[in-house]
Motif scaffolding. Structure first.
Motif, PDB file in Angstrom:
ATOM      1  N   PRO A   1       0.821  -1.230   0.000  1.00  0.00           N
ATOM      2  CA  PRO A   1       0.000   0.000   0.000  1.00  0.00           C
ATOM      3  C   PRO A   1       0.849   1.272   0.000  1.00  0.00           C
ATOM      4  O   PRO A   1       0.505   2.252  -0.676  1.00  0.00           O
TER       5      PRO A   1
ATOM      6  N   VAL B   1      -1.962  -4.941  -4.323  1.00  0.00           N
ATOM      7  CA  VAL B   1      -2.867  -4.422  -3.285  1.00  0.00           C
ATOM      8  C   VAL B   1      -4.315  -4.834  -3.560  1.00  0.00           C
ATOM      9  O   VAL B   1      -5.038  -5.260  -2.648  1.00  0.00           O
ATOM     10  N   HIS B   2      -4.755  -4.706  -4.807  1.00  0.00           N
ATOM     11  CA  HIS B   2      -6.165  -4.914  -5.138  1.00  0.00           C
ATOM     12  C   HIS B   2      -6.425  -6.156  -5.989  1.00  0.00           C
ATOM     13  O   HIS B   2      -7.574  -6.425  -6.348  1.00  0.00           O
TER      14      HIS B   2
END
Length: 414
Positions: free
Chosen positions: A314, A343-344
Motif C-alpha cells: 500500500p 494491493v487490489h
C-alpha cells in the motif's frame, strides 16, 4: 611504485578540473578535451613509476596546455587561433606550473563542464558518451567496451558530440535561471540512464555492466558534493545506492536472472541500504519533493522488507501515485500496475495495462508483455501468460532476460 589503481582514481577525479581550466582559458572544447586526454594518458604511464607530483592538477594542466599549443603551432591554417592562445597565456605559465590551484574555480568549472556535456543539442547517447570521456576521464576504448560497441563507433559518436558543441555556439559558462534548472534535469537524466544501463544492460550476454553503474554512482556522488543542498541530486544518489545494494542477488553464479521476489535478501548490501535510506530521508524532510526522491523512497520500502511478503505494498502504491503526478510516463504506469495488482488483485492491475497497449512509447516494449504475463499468471490464466512470456522473450534484447522469460513460459507448460 604507486599502485595503478590509486593513480587511476586520482586522474579521474582531476579530469573535469583540468578540462574545465583549459576550456575556461582557451575555449575550443574539442581541442582542449583531446589535450586533456593526452595529459591523462601521459600521467597514467609516468606517475606509477615516478611518483605523483606535488601539484598533480597543475602538472596535468601544464602538459595539456603544451599539447594544445603544439597542435596549434603544427597547423598553419590555425595561425589565428595560435596567436589568440599565446596572447591569452602568460609566458610564465607556458614555462612553469600553472597557477590554477584556486579551489573556488575548480568547483564552478567542473559543474559547468558537466552541464556542457549534457547540452540540449546532443542526443542522450551522445551526452552519456561525452560525459564519460570529458567528466569521467574514461578513454574511448573503455567507453566502447562498456557499451559493447566497436571503438571506432564510439569514437565517431564522441567526435560528433564535440562537433555539435562547437557548432552550437555555446559559451563555457554556467546557465542562469530557468535554463540552469533545465540543464540540471538533463544532467540527472543522463546519470540516471547511465546507471540503468549498467544495472540492466540493454543488450549483450550479461545482465549487468557494473563499470557503468559504478561510474554513475561515482559521478552522482561527486555532483552531490558540488550541489549539497539539491534534494533531487540526493534523491538520485539514494536511488542508485538502494538499487545497487541488490546487485549480488540479481543473478545466479552462471549469470541467470533472479527476479526480486526470489532473491536472497541476506546478500543485499546493508551498508548501501543504510546510506541510501539516510540520504532520501534527509532529502524528503527538507523538500520540495521530486521524482528521484520518490523513486528512492519506493526502493527503500523494498529494501527494508525482510522478505517479499513483508513488503508494504500500500505504501509503494501511494508513492507510485505521487510519482505519476510528478513525472507521468508509461514506465511509471507500468510499475504502478504491479503495485495495484499486489494491493487490489491482478485483475485490477491488468485493467491499467490495457491503457498502455495503445501507447506507442511502450506498446512494443518487452517489459509491457512481461508484466502482463506476470499478472496473468497471478490471475491463474497460465496459457495466456505463457504466450505473453514467449513474445516478451522474442522482443527482449538482453540475453539473460530472454532466457528468463523463456523459462517462465516453459514453466507454465507451453
Amino acid at each position: 611504485m604507486i599502485p595503478d589503481r590509486d593513480v587511476e582514481d586520482l586522474l579521474r577525479e582531476l579530469a573535469p578540473q583540468v578540462l574545465g581550466a583549459l576550456v575556461r582559458r582557451y575555449g575550443q572544447f574539442d581541442s582542449c578535451e583531446d589535450a586533456t586526454q593526452e595529459a591523462l594518458l601521459r600521467a597514467a604511464t609516468r606517475w606509477p613509476a615516478e611518483g605523483i607530483p606535488d601539484n598533480p592538477r597543475g602538472w596535468l594542466v601544464t602538459v595539456a596546455s603544451h599539447r594544445l599549443l603544439d597542435e596549434v603551432r603544427s597547423h598553419q591554417a590555425r595561425r589565428r587561433r595560435e596567436n589568440a592562445i599565446v596572447a591569452a597565456t602568460p609566458q610564465s605559465e607556458l614555462l612553469g606550473r600553472p597557477a590554477d590551484a584556486d579551489p573556488g574555480t575548480d568547483r564552478d568549472d567542473s559543474l559547468t563542464l558537466l552541464f556542457l556535456c549534457c547540452h540540449p543539442a546532443l542526443s542522450p547517447p551522445s551526452q552519456i558518451a561525452l560525459t564519460l570521456r570529458a567528466v569521467g576521464g574514461l578513454t574511448t576504448a573503455q567507453i566502447a567496451a562498456a557499451f559493447l560497441v566497436p571503438e571506432a563507433t564510439m569514437a565517431q559518436r564522441i567526435s560528433r558530440a564535440k562537433q555539435s558543441i562547437r557548432t552550437s555556439g555555446t559559451t563555457f559558462a554556467m546557465p542562469e535561471g530557468p535554463e540552469r534548472a533545465e540543464r540540471l534535469r538533463a544532467v540527472l537524466h543522463v546519470l540516471y540512464l547511465l546507471f540503468n544501463e549498467g544495472y540492466t544492460a540493454t543488450t549483450g550476454p550479461d545482465l549487468t555492466a557494473p563499470q557503468l553503474s559504478d561510474e554513475a554512482v561515482r559521478l552522482t556522488t561527486w555532483l552531490r558534493r558540488l550541489l549539497p543542498d539539491d534534494g533531487e541530486v540526493a534523491g538520485l544518489l539514494a536511488l542508485m545506492l538502494l538499487t545497487e545494494a541488490r546487485r549480488s542477488a540479481r543473478t545466479t553464479p552462471d549469470g541467470a536472472l533472479v527476479p526480486l521476489a526470489e532473491q536472497d535478501r541476506s546478500t543485499w548490501d546493508r551498508t548501501l541500504i543504510g546510506n541510501g535510506v539516510a540520504l532520501v530521508t534527509e532529502a524528503l524532510a527538507r523538500g520540495p519533493v521530486g521524482p528521484y526522491q520518490v523513486q528512492a523512497a519506493i526502493a527503500a520500502v523494498h529494501d527494508e522488507a525482510e522478505h517479499m511478503d513483508a513488503t508494504d505494498w500500500p505504501q509503494i502504491l501511494a508513492l507510485y501515485e505521487l510519482l505519476e503526478q510528478l513525472a507521468p510516463g508509461p514506465m511509471v504506469t507500468l510499475n504502478r500496475a504491479v503495485a495495484v495488482a499486489m494491493v487490489h488483485g491482478p485483475s485490477a492491475g491488468l485493467v491499467l495495462l490495457t491503457a498502455l497497449e495503445s501507447d506507442n512509447r511502450i506498446a512494443r516494449h518487452h517489459r509491457l508483455l512481461a508484466t502482463r504475463a506476470h499478472l496473468l499468471e497471478l490471475a491463474g490464466e497460465h496459457t495466456a501468460a505463457a504466450a505473453d512470456y514467449r513474445e516478451a522473450a522474442r522482443r527482449a534484447t538482453s540475453l539473460p532476460e530472454r532466457r528468463h522469460l523463456t523459462t517462465c513460459a516453459t514453466r507454465l507448460g507451453s
